[in-house]
Enzyme design. Structure first.
Site, PDB file in Angstrom:
ATOM      1  N   ILE A 138       0.869  -1.171   0.000  1.00  0.00           N
ATOM      2  CA  ILE A 138       0.000   0.000   0.000  1.00  0.00           C
ATOM      3  C   ILE A 138       0.910   1.225   0.000  1.00  0.00           C
ATOM      4  CG2 ILE A 138      -2.036  -1.045   1.038  1.00  0.00           C
ATOM      5  CD1 ILE A 138      -1.218  -0.106   3.728  1.00  0.00           C
ATOM      6  N   ASP A 139       0.412   2.323  -0.535  1.00  0.00           N
ATOM      7  CA  ASP A 139       1.232   3.515  -0.726  1.00  0.00           C
ATOM      8  C   ASP A 139       1.706   4.105   0.595  1.00  0.00           C
ATOM      9  OD1 ASP A 139       0.722   3.240  -3.435  1.00  0.00           O
ATOM     10  OD2 ASP A 139      -1.015   4.587  -3.376  1.00  0.00           O
ATOM     11  N   LYS A 140       2.744   4.910   0.493  1.00  0.00           N
ATOM     12  CA  LYS A 140       3.349   5.554   1.666  1.00  0.00           C
ATOM     13  C   LYS A 140       2.318   6.243   2.553  1.00  0.00           C
ATOM     14  CE  LYS A 140       6.401   9.411   2.854  1.00  0.00           C
ATOM     15  NZ  LYS A 140       7.228  10.518   2.313  1.00  0.00           N
ATOM     16  N   THR A 142      -0.988   5.879   2.463  1.00  0.00           N
ATOM     17  CA  THR A 142      -2.189   5.080   2.725  1.00  0.00           C
ATOM     18  C   THR A 142      -1.948   4.294   4.003  1.00  0.00           C
ATOM     19  OG1 THR A 142      -2.721   4.884   0.368  1.00  0.00           O
ATOM     20  CG2 THR A 142      -3.694   3.259   1.844  1.00  0.00           C
ATOM     21  N   ARG A 243      -6.751   5.447  -6.281  1.00  0.00           N
ATOM     22  CA  ARG A 243      -6.476   6.860  -6.536  1.00  0.00           C
ATOM     23  C   ARG A 243      -6.664   7.194  -8.015  1.00  0.00           C
ATOM     24  NH1 ARG A 243      -0.590   7.331  -4.215  1.00  0.00           N
ATOM     25  NH2 ARG A 243      -0.853   9.525  -4.819  1.00  0.00           N
TER      26      ARG A 243
END
Length: 313
Positions: A138-140, A142, A243
């Site tokens: 998962i993104d930084k 998130t 996103r």
């Protein structure tokens, strides 16, 4: 050396082999697979091929994954919010601002650094030395639930579940605009942006050679004052999928300065308002379905209170 056999089915014929393998082996990056192909560790019907080889129906692909190299990433004593742990895996609640694994510009302070301290050498090696145990990311910015595997058997099992889309992944997000429909499905392929290579974008289906299938299901929980609270369930797991998909229907995630407005109306937000709340899968040893819930982060709850948006169960 781990060896895997894969047989190409009709609906996947005609794809480049590096793209095809990245789709069926979601735990492995396309660049890593290209490297294996060039090294002759991927054989098609007994012969080596080039990354641009187009697979055909019935092709037998023999994939050799090398033993993990000696790990260079250093353990760091970083606190972990552990939702569950056993001999096969660990489920953590990732905080905002933490990168999952080391990369250029992020050599320390990552989730992997924390896991190496907590788990020692008990992490799978399938994804190489920089991403031990990492099945999905998962993104930084998130937050939320993420599963990490402690051995190759567990990793392979969960990677297979990712491939057949049987893992439950539900995210909560606040997006720009009031979505008046109760629910919807975004079925739009995602690929690397042709100009800005740091971004992803949606592609029309007639240009699928530049992208990968991506499907997001969303449900509207509440809306008012120009914003909506939604629950998104991933059918696929592409980079920045929620996103990119929400931005493509003109409802970008609040705080996302990459795919949404450059200026955020709430200056205290650090990145996108996106939380991986529910994660469910079959346990690799017991076969039992297990589901975990990552509590909503404090900043998210405060924002919902400010916007008067209510969560529905």
């Amino acid at each position: 050396m781990q060896e895997t056999k894969i047989y190409v089915e009709e609906e996947q014929a005609g794809e480049r082999i590096d793209k095809y393998l990245a789709e069926v082996q979601e735990a492995l990056s396309r660049s890593f697979l290209q490297k294996l192909i060039k090294e002759g560790k991927v054989l098609v019907n007994g012969s080596s091929v080039k990354p641009r080889y187009e697979v055909t129906v019935g092709d037998e692909i023999f994939l050799q994954l090398p033993k993990p190299e000696e790990l260079e990433t250093l353990p760091e004593e970083i606190p972990l919010d552990i939702l569950y742990e056993d001999a096969d895996l660990i489920v953590v609640n990732k905080p905002k601002g933490m990168v999952v694994h080391p990369a250029a510009g992020h050599n320390s302070g990552t989730l992997v650094n924390a896991l190496l301290f907590h788990c020692g050498k008990e992490l799978s090696g399938i994804n190489g030395v920089m991403r031990p145990g990492i099945v999905h990311r998962i993104d930084k910015d998130t937050t939320g639930a993420l599963v990490v595997c402690k051995n190759d058997k567990a990793h392979a099992c969960l990677a297979e579940q990712l491939k057949v889309h049987s893992i439950t992944r539900k995210y909560y997000a606040v997006v720009h605009g009031e979505i008046r429909t109760e629910e919807g499905v975004i079925d739009a392929p995602i690929g690397r942006h042709p100009v800005d290579r740091k971004k992803m974008t949606v592609f029309p289906k007639e240009r699928m050679q530049s992208a990968r299938t991506a499907v997001t299901h969303y449900r509207v929980l509440d809306y008012r004052s120009g914003y909506s609270l939604i629950e998104c369930q991933l059918e696929t797991g592409r980079t920045h999928q929620i996103r990119v998909h929400m931005a493509s229907i003109y409802h970008p995630v609040l705080g996302d300065r990459v795919y949404g407005p450059e200026k955020c109306p709430f200056s205290y937000l650090e990145g996108q308002t996106l939380h991986a709340r529910i994660l469910g899968f079959q346990h690799p040893s017991s076969g039992e379905y297990m589901e975990f819930e990552a509590p909503m982060p404090e900043y998210f709850l405060k924002l919902l209170e400010k916007l008067k948006l209510k969560m529905q169960e």
